[in-house]
Design a protein around this motif. Structure first.
Motif, mmCIF file in Angstrom:
data_model
loop_
_atom_site.group_PDB
_atom_site.id
_atom_site.type_symbol
_atom_site.label_atom_id
_atom_site.label_comp_id
_atom_site.label_asym_id
_atom_site.label_seq_id
_atom_site.Cartn_x
_atom_site.Cartn_y
_atom_site.Cartn_z
ATOM 1 N N THR A 456 0.824 -1.217 0.000
ATOM 2 C CA THR A 456 0.000 0.000 0.000
ATOM 3 C C THR A 456 0.857 1.265 0.000
ATOM 4 O O THR A 456 0.337 2.371 0.204
ATOM 5 C CB THR A 456 -0.916 0.018 1.243
ATOM 6 N N VAL A 457 2.173 1.140 -0.222
ATOM 7 C CA VAL A 457 3.038 2.329 -0.149
ATOM 8 C C VAL A 457 3.122 3.078 -1.473
ATOM 9 O O VAL A 457 3.582 4.217 -1.514
ATOM 10 C CB VAL A 457 4.477 1.951 0.308
ATOM 11 N N PHE A 458 2.650 2.458 -2.567
ATOM 12 C CA PHE A 458 2.802 3.078 -3.878
ATOM 13 C C PHE A 458 1.581 3.919 -4.247
ATOM 14 O O PHE A 458 0.475 3.681 -3.750
ATOM 15 C CB PHE A 458 3.021 1.996 -4.946
ATOM 16 N N ALA A 463 0.791 1.186 -8.348
ATOM 17 C CA ALA A 463 0.149 -0.014 -7.802
ATOM 18 C C ALA A 463 -0.620 -0.748 -8.891
ATOM 19 O O ALA A 463 -0.603 -1.991 -8.958
ATOM 20 C CB ALA A 463 -0.781 0.368 -6.660
ATOM 21 N N SER A 464 -1.285 0.026 -9.775
ATOM 22 C CA SER A 464 -2.045 -0.576 -10.866
ATOM 23 C C SER A 464 -1.121 -1.296 -11.848
ATOM 24 O O SER A 464 -1.432 -2.400 -12.315
ATOM 25 C CB SER A 464 -2.839 0.516 -11.599
ATOM 26 N N GLU A 465 0.035 -0.697 -12.135
ATOM 27 C CA GLU A 465 0.993 -1.334 -13.051
ATOM 28 C C GLU A 465 1.553 -2.621 -12.448
ATOM 29 O O GLU A 465 1.764 -3.619 -13.155
ATOM 30 C CB GLU A 465 2.132 -0.359 -13.361
ATOM 31 N N LEU A 466 1.803 -2.611 -11.152
ATOM 32 C CA LEU A 466 2.316 -3.810 -10.482
ATOM 33 C C LEU A 466 1.283 -4.936 -10.524
ATOM 34 O O LEU A 466 1.614 -6.092 -10.806
ATOM 35 C CB LEU A 466 2.678 -3.477 -9.025
ATOM 36 N N ARG A 467 0.026 -4.588 -10.248
ATOM 37 C CA ARG A 467 -1.042 -5.601 -10.275
ATOM 38 C C ARG A 467 -1.241 -6.139 -11.691
ATOM 39 O O ARG A 467 -1.480 -7.329 -11.883
ATOM 40 C CB ARG A 467 -2.345 -5.010 -9.729
#
Length: 489
Positions: A456-458, A463-467
């Motif tokens: 939750t730090v991004f 965060a969307s790109e990582l997911r």
């Protein structure tokens, strides 16, 4: 293969000039046959084929072994009394390669679910004789096989007498016996009691003059500490006291330094399972470890790194290390940061593996997270992951994998995720699928991104790109059309 052809091929085995061709044809036919079990019994019973085991021609002997193996694999164990006969003949053979074949087949049977009544005293005694073989392809497999077979037979007088006979053999055979005794003793207190004579003899070896033998025995005995009853046995028989005397006398004995890696491995293995016992009872050992970690002796460092990683792997080990040896550990981590760049690649990889174990957690714990954050500060003296990123960008896959393993351990902590965010370009580097070509590196990087995707730090875009990366999988390849559309937008 019909019965007539079977008999014809067996007849050809009696003639030296046609034997190899006949063996090859039998083997090929059995491999391609859809009903090999129908004639397997005939081959197993045939004296012609069994006689080939006695042949001086090693190629023909091995072909005969292959054929017998195929035949036995097609039969249920209780379907042929000849299976046991073949194994007994093989184990008592003078050719080590035939003995090794017999051990393989016996292990396959022992590991199956329908072995009740198959193993008997005769087979046990034959395998014990294999334990004394000069050939490692026979002696070494016999250890594991006996571990599986002996529990039901260990009280037989003939078995104990044959095992005791091995105590008069050379160092290699005695060490095999000690290894067997330890593997049995680990299973239960009853088996430990049955192996007492052999374990006591192993402990006595530590008083000898042969340093290399002591190293081997130390490594074998260390496995005994994995269970509480084994640990109690080592303590009650004075093993730890013997080793402490050796540690205290290292400076006086020129050959004693050879024992250091073995001593560290022994205590490292014990500390990984019983950390408080080593930290409280044998602090001198931990002091010796820190001395080794600061050493310039490249022969000691691999074991020292492995041992530190081992004792710091579990959360309780981390606590013990931090609160009882915090000052020495801080000095060691600062030393690591200075020397790692100048280490040979194999030692760099070993040290990165050690650090991975130190920063990884076996369960979520705020106290451990705080401890590891402090450790990283001692190591890197900055709140970013530049130190790790440098090694991930290394061109060698084994170095990349070691660094990615450390990164995965670090980003398992919230502070590690924040430090990654503070490292310029690190997230972009990880998300770039064009960076890596090695399959294992790609998989390791994907595992890191799986951890980061749950963080939750991004910011929301990152965060969307990582997911999305995780959803697309490790080996997703972006299509040409998709690239063109993205470029146009």
């Amino acid at each position: 293969m019909d019965e007539n052809l079977c008999q014809e091929l067996l007849a050809n085995l009696q003639l030296e000039q046609t034997r190899k061709t006949a063996l090859t044809e039998i083997k090929n036919t059995l491999i391609s046959s859809s009903n090999a079990s129908a004639i397997s019994n005939s081959f197993l019973k045939s004296p012609e084929l069994l006689n080939c085991l006695e042949d001086a021609n090693s190629e023909q002997t091995l072909l005969a072994c292959d054929i017998l193996s195929i035949c036995m694999s097609t039969l249920a164990i209780d379907e042929s009394s000849e299976v046991k006969n073949v194994i007994e003949k093989s184990l008592s053979h003078v050719n080590p390669r035939v003995q090794a074949f017999g051990l393989r087949e016996l292990r396959r049977i022992v590991q199956s679910r329908s072995v009740d009544g198959f193993v008997n005293e005769t087979l046990i005694l034959l395998v014990i004789k294999c334990l004394a073989s000069d050939d490692t392809s026979v002696g070494t497999p016999a250890i594991e096989l006996l571990r599986l077979m002996l529990p039901r037979f260990v009280q037989l007088r003939s078995v104990l007498e044959n095992l005791e006979g091995l105590l008069g053999k050379g160092d290699v055979v005695r060490c095999r016996l000690y290894e067997l005794a330890v593997r049995l003793a680990k299973q239960s207190e009853e088996l430990l009691a049955a192996m007492d004579k052999f374990l006591k003899k192993a402990v006595q070896e530590l008083d000898g003059e042969d340093v290399l033998l002591q190293l081997n025995v130390l490594q074998i005995l260390s496995e005994l500490s994995e269970g509480n009853h084994g640990m109690a046995y080592l303590e009650n028989n004075g093993v730890f006291d013997k080793l402490m005397v050796k540690i205290q006398g290292l400076g006086e004995d020129p050959l004693g330094t050879i024992l250091i890696p073995g001593l560290m491995k022994f205590y490292g293995g014990v500390a990984a399972i019983h950390p408080a016992k080593v930290y409280d009872g044998y602090p001198k050992v931990i002091e010796m470890l820190f001395d080794c970690l600061a050493s310039e002796d490249m022969t000691i460092l691999p074991t020292a790194y492995d041992t530190l990683g081992c004792i710091a792997a579990a959360n309780e080990g981390k606590r013990q290390l931090h609160y009882k040896h915090g000052a020495a550990l801080k000095k060691t981590l600062q030393h690591f940061s200075k020397v790692i760049r100048n280490l040979p690649n194999d030692l760099k990889i070993r040290l990165l593996g050690c650090l991975r174990s130190m920063f990884a957690v076996d369960s979520a714990d705020n106290q451990i997270s705080s401890i590891t954050q402090e450790w990283y500060g001692n190591l890197a003296e900055q709140e970013n992951l530049n130190l790790v990123m440098d090694y991930i960008k290394n061109p060698f896959p084994d170095m990349k994998r070691a660094a990615l393993g450390l990164l995965k351990a670090i980003v398992g902590h919230r502070w590690g995720q924040t430090y990654l965010l503070n490292t310029g370009g690190f997230v972009e580097y990880l998300l770039d699928r064009k960076q890596e070509a090695d399959k294992d590196v790609v998989l390791d990087k994907y595992e890191v991104i799986r951890v980061l995707a749950a963080s939750t730090v991004f910011d929301e875009q990152t965060a969307s790109e990582l997911r999305r990366y995780v959803a697309e999988g490790a080996f997703y390849v972006q299509g040409i059309t998709e690239v063109a559309i993205e470029g146009a937008s």
